[in-house]
Scaffold this motif. Structure first.
Motif, PDB file in Angstrom:
ATOM      1  N   PRO A  10       0.812  -1.228   0.000  1.00 40.99           N
ATOM      2  CA  PRO A  10       0.000   0.000   0.000  1.00 40.99           C
ATOM      3  C   PRO A  10       0.838   1.267   0.000  1.00 40.99           C
ATOM      4  N   LEU A  11       1.998   1.216   0.657  1.00 38.82           N
ATOM      5  CA  LEU A  11       2.864   2.395   0.676  1.00 38.82           C
ATOM      6  C   LEU A  11       3.430   2.692  -0.695  1.00 38.82           C
ATOM      7  N   TYR A  12       3.747   1.644  -1.454  1.00 38.12           N
ATOM      8  CA  TYR A  12       4.374   1.843  -2.759  1.00 38.12           C
ATOM      9  C   TYR A  12       3.482   2.674  -3.678  1.00 38.12           C
ATOM     10  N   GLY A  13       2.204   2.329  -3.725  1.00 42.62           N
ATOM     11  CA  GLY A  13       1.298   3.056  -4.609  1.00 42.62           C
ATOM     12  C   GLY A  13       1.198   4.522  -4.236  1.00 42.62           C
ATOM     13  N   VAL A  14       1.155   4.802  -2.942  1.00 42.31           N
ATOM     14  CA  VAL A  14       1.083   6.189  -2.491  1.00 42.31           C
ATOM     15  C   VAL A  14       2.365   6.938  -2.857  1.00 42.31           C
ATOM     16  N   TRP A  15       3.519   6.293  -2.713  1.00 39.78           N
ATOM     17  CA  TRP A  15       4.785   6.934  -3.097  1.00 39.78           C
ATOM     18  C   TRP A  15       4.775   7.314  -4.575  1.00 39.78           C
ATOM     19  N   ILE A  16       4.236   6.426  -5.413  1.00 40.41           N
ATOM     20  CA  ILE A  16       4.178   6.709  -6.846  1.00 40.41           C
ATOM     21  C   ILE A  16       3.335   7.945  -7.106  1.00 40.41           C
ATOM     22  N   ASP A  17       2.151   7.997  -6.502  1.00 38.81           N
ATOM     23  CA  ASP A  17       1.243   9.106  -6.762  1.00 38.81           C
ATOM     24  C   ASP A  17       1.778  10.414  -6.200  1.00 38.81           C
ATOM     25  N   ARG A  18       2.535  10.365  -5.111  1.00 44.01           N
ATOM     26  CA  ARG A  18       3.042  11.587  -4.497  1.00 44.01           C
ATOM     27  C   ARG A  18       4.281  12.128  -5.209  1.00 44.01           C
ATOM     28  N   THR A  19       5.141  11.234  -5.687  1.00 43.49           N
ATOM     29  CA  THR A  19       6.424  11.677  -6.249  1.00 43.49           C
ATOM     30  C   THR A  19       6.499  11.546  -7.757  1.00 43.49           C
ATOM     31  N   GLY A  20       5.663  10.663  -8.344  1.00 45.82           N
ATOM     32  CA  GLY A  20       5.758  10.386  -9.770  1.00 45.82           C
ATOM     33  C   GLY A  20       6.949   9.528 -10.138  1.00 45.82           C
ATOM     34  N   GLN A  21       7.754   9.129  -9.150  1.00 40.12           N
ATOM     35  CA  GLN A  21       8.976   8.365  -9.392  1.00 40.12           C
ATOM     36  C   GLN A  21       8.676   6.856  -9.394  1.00 40.12           C
ATOM     37  N   LYS A  22       9.268   6.151 -10.345  1.00 35.62           N
ATOM     38  CA  LYS A  22       9.101   4.693 -10.422  1.00 35.62           C
ATOM     39  C   LYS A  22      10.444   4.012 -10.652  1.00 35.62           C
ATOM     40  N   LEU A  37       3.536   1.091 -17.060  1.00 33.49           N
ATOM     41  CA  LEU A  37       2.834   0.773 -18.303  1.00 33.49           C
ATOM     42  C   LEU A  37       2.013   1.944 -18.807  1.00 33.49           C
ATOM     43  N   GLY A  38       1.323   2.633 -17.907  1.00 33.11           N
ATOM     44  CA  GLY A  38       0.473   3.747 -18.315  1.00 33.11           C
ATOM     45  C   GLY A  38       1.229   4.927 -18.889  1.00 33.11           C
ATOM     46  N   ARG A  59      -3.513  -6.323 -16.012  1.00 30.15           N
ATOM     47  CA  ARG A  59      -2.858  -5.011 -15.977  1.00 30.15           C
ATOM     48  C   ARG A  59      -3.613  -4.013 -16.848  1.00 30.15           C
ATOM     49  N   THR A  60      -4.069  -4.474 -18.005  1.00 28.27           N
ATOM     50  CA  THR A  60      -4.808  -3.585 -18.899  1.00 28.27           C
ATOM     51  C   THR A  60      -6.139  -3.175 -18.282  1.00 28.27           C
ATOM     52  N   LEU A  61      -6.799  -4.125 -17.604  1.00 31.66           N
ATOM     53  CA  LEU A  61      -8.088  -3.813 -16.987  1.00 31.66           C
ATOM     54  C   LEU A  61      -7.927  -2.783 -15.878  1.00 31.66           C
ATOM     55  N   ILE A  62      -6.859  -2.881 -15.095  1.00 28.39           N
ATOM     56  CA  ILE A  62      -6.630  -1.886 -14.053  1.00 28.39           C
ATOM     57  C   ILE A  62      -6.454  -0.498 -14.668  1.00 28.39           C
ATOM     58  N   VAL A  63      -5.704  -0.408 -15.756  1.00 27.44           N
ATOM     59  CA  VAL A  63      -5.528   0.882 -16.443  1.00 27.44           C
ATOM     60  C   VAL A  63      -6.880   1.394 -16.937  1.00 27.44           C
ATOM     61  N   ASP A  64      -7.705   0.495 -17.498  1.00 29.17           N
ATOM     62  CA  ASP A  64      -9.014   0.897 -18.004  1.00 29.17           C
ATOM     63  C   ASP A  64      -9.934   1.415 -16.897  1.00 29.17           C
ATOM     64  N   LEU A  65      -9.872   0.781 -15.732  1.00 28.50           N
ATOM     65  CA  LEU A  65     -10.858   1.048 -14.685  1.00 28.50           C
ATOM     66  C   LEU A  65     -10.489   2.204 -13.769  1.00 28.50           C
ATOM     67  N   THR A  66      -9.239   2.634 -13.781  1.00 32.61           N
ATOM     68  CA  THR A  66      -8.785   3.591 -12.772  1.00 32.61           C
ATOM     69  C   THR A  66      -8.573   4.981 -13.356  1.00 32.61           C
ATOM     70  N   PRO A  67      -8.876   6.023 -12.567  1.00 32.37           N
ATOM     71  CA  PRO A  67      -8.552   7.390 -12.998  1.00 32.37           C
ATOM     72  C   PRO A  67      -7.049   7.605 -12.962  1.00 32.37           C
ATOM     73  N   VAL A  68      -6.542   8.405 -13.881  1.00 29.31           N
ATOM     74  CA  VAL A  68      -5.098   8.606 -14.019  1.00 29.31           C
ATOM     75  C   VAL A  68      -4.472   9.079 -12.712  1.00 29.31           C
ATOM     76  N   LYS A 114      -5.162   8.540  -9.696  1.00 25.29           N
ATOM     77  CA  LYS A 114      -5.096   7.584  -8.595  1.00 25.29           C
ATOM     78  C   LYS A 114      -4.577   6.228  -9.053  1.00 25.29           C
ATOM     79  N   ARG A 115      -4.009   6.177 -10.247  1.00 22.73           N
ATOM     80  CA  ARG A 115      -3.629   4.881 -10.816  1.00 22.73           C
ATOM     81  C   ARG A 115      -2.535   4.206 -10.002  1.00 22.73           C
ATOM     82  N   GLY A 116      -1.552   4.969  -9.541  1.00 20.31           N
ATOM     83  CA  GLY A 116      -0.499   4.372  -8.732  1.00 20.31           C
ATOM     84  C   GLY A 116      -1.048   3.762  -7.460  1.00 20.31           C
TER      85      GLY A 116
END
Length: 436
Positions: free
Chosen positions: A80-92, A154-155, A358-367, A369-371
């Motif tokens: 759960p922390l990883y996704g939040v880090w992505i959305d906050r920093t944009g770093q991957k 991927l996105g 992976r494609t379905l997650i991209v389809d279903l999620t807003p940009v 909050k995707r991370g």
């Protein structure tokens, strides 16, 4: 998350652009680890160290299952922390570099520990065996952690129309890594499968380098105030509270929980099931696994196009049916030819599930909050990766005196999980994956 805007690409112009090829080569690299360590040589090593009778082979299955469950438990804590880090920093990319490097280092240590006898005994077991298991848990944890950031990339690589094809290409290239990785078997004594650990670490590093040095992270987002390490869980909690606004996503994650339960456990126990239950030798299993990998390469590539044509949700449904058929045949297999059929279908299902999900997650999620949702996606999958192997290992442990029947019963529990996942999947609403 940055969005990509350019004229539509296809074929060579799409797949062999330097960023996409570098991204796909990391799939190639980490699949070498997944196949060599997780699926083949680590189970072979434990079977060689612990097995020796029908009952002890079930105990070896339990060790393998519980080690995989522990690695997944650690990922559940951190994903759960990883996704939040992505959305906050944009770093991957920078996180992938660190996590993959730790995974590579612990894979190397598996080889050092396995070939050393200087540690004595711990808990009436060879200390080097315990150290190999600990190093495996760490290597798999860091490997899986890197995939959270890798999948989210991927996105950023293409338009919505291109993403199914890029996803399929990545998985196909990844499974080609299996073929290259298993080449170490030619130089490994079948009685000493631990000889494959260090060469695997070297190949894992080598094919990770293009991503390490070619792909670039977007500029780091400015953060208004420094948050504590555990503040990420608050964001995850708020996302769960906001579930009613993202019902489709959460329904899919529940379905994926059960489907991945079957998939993760199949990956972990395929080698020891084939050898201890169906009667394959180590060399025969390598050939079977190569055949399964070829099926995965073809299936994952084709399912990129199937997903683009039918939609990601329908693509996952098709893969779920294939998975259920494969597990049913495997549970009933009394001859090697039956397991060959199961192995081919398992290959198609395993490769294609990554493409479609992976494609379905991209389809279903807003940009925006995707991370975070990819973090939750990993959370759903890895919770099931605890439960599936733990249930399998508990069944084989408690029924070990029944020999191979224990493994057949344990495998049948995966069929039940996959059917539950398919039923829930039908409640996910189809999204047009080819619309802009």
């Amino acid at each position: 998350m940055q969005q990509v805007h350019h004229p539509p690409r296809s074929g060579m112009k799409l797949f062999f652009t330097l960023p996409i090829l570098s991204w796909a080569l990391y799939d190639f690299a980490n699949t070498i680890f997944s196949s060599n360590i997780n699926t083949v040589f680590f189970p072979f090593y434990l079977d060689a160290q612990i097995g020796g009778s029908a009952e002890m082979e079930q105990v070896a299955s339990t060790f393998i299952s519980y080690a995989n469950a522990l690695a997944s438990f650690l990922l559940v804590i951190f994903s759960p922390l990883y996704g939040v880090w992505i959305d906050r920093t944009g770093q991957k990319k920078k996180y992938i570099v660190w996590l993959a490097s730790f995974s590579i280092a612990f894979t190397f240590l598996m080889g050092i520990f396995a070939q050393s006898n200087v540690f004595g005994e711990w808990f009436n077991l060879p200390a080097n065996l315990i150290l190999v298991v600990i190093a495996f848990v760490a290597a798999k944890f860091f490997f899986n952690s890197s995939l959270v950031f890798y999948d989210t990339m991927l996105g950023d690589l293409g338009t919505k129309q291109e993403i199914p094809l890029i996803s399929g290409f990545g998985v196909a290239v990844g499974y080609l890594g299996t073929i290259v990785g298993l080449s170490v078997y030619l130089f490994v004594n079948e009685a000493n499968p631990e000889q494959a650990f260090i060469p695997t670490a070297v190949m894992y590093l080598l094919f990770s380098l293009p991503l390490f040095f070619v792909l670039k992270d977007p500029p780091k987002k400015p953060i208004a105030q420094k948050a504590s390490f555990f503040s990420g869980y608050k964001s995850i909690y708020r996302t769960f509270k906001d579930m009613k606004n993202f019902k489709n996503v959460f329904t899919f994650m529940i379905a994926y929980f059960f489907l991945n339960d079957a998939i993760a456990t199949t990956i972990a126990i395929m080698a020891i099931y084939a050898t201890a239950v169906v009667g394959f030798s180590g060399g025969q299993f390598i050939i079977l696994y190569l055949g399964s990998t070829i099926a995965a390469v073809i299936g994952s590539f084709i399912f990129g196009y199937i997903t683009k044509r039918t939609g990601a949700r329908n693509g996952v449904v098709i893969v779920a049916f294939i998975l259920i058929a494969a597990l049913t045949i495997a549970a009933l297999a009394t001859a090697q030819w039956m397991f060959w059929i199961a192995g081919a279908l398992i290959g198609v299902a395993l490769g294609s599930m990554w493409v479609t999900s992976r494609t379905l997650i991209v389809d279903l999620t807003p940009v925006e909050k995707r991370g975070e949702f990819f973090g939750l996606f990993a959370f759903s999958g890895k919770v099931s990766s605890i439960i599936g192997p733990a249930v399998y290992g508990t069944i084989t442990l408690n029924l070990r005196e029944y020999g191979e029947l224990a493994s057949r019963i344990a495998l049948s529990s995966l069929i039940v999980m996959a059917v539950i996942g398919l039923i829930i999947l039908f409640k996910v609403k189809q999204v047009d994956s080819v619309s802009a």
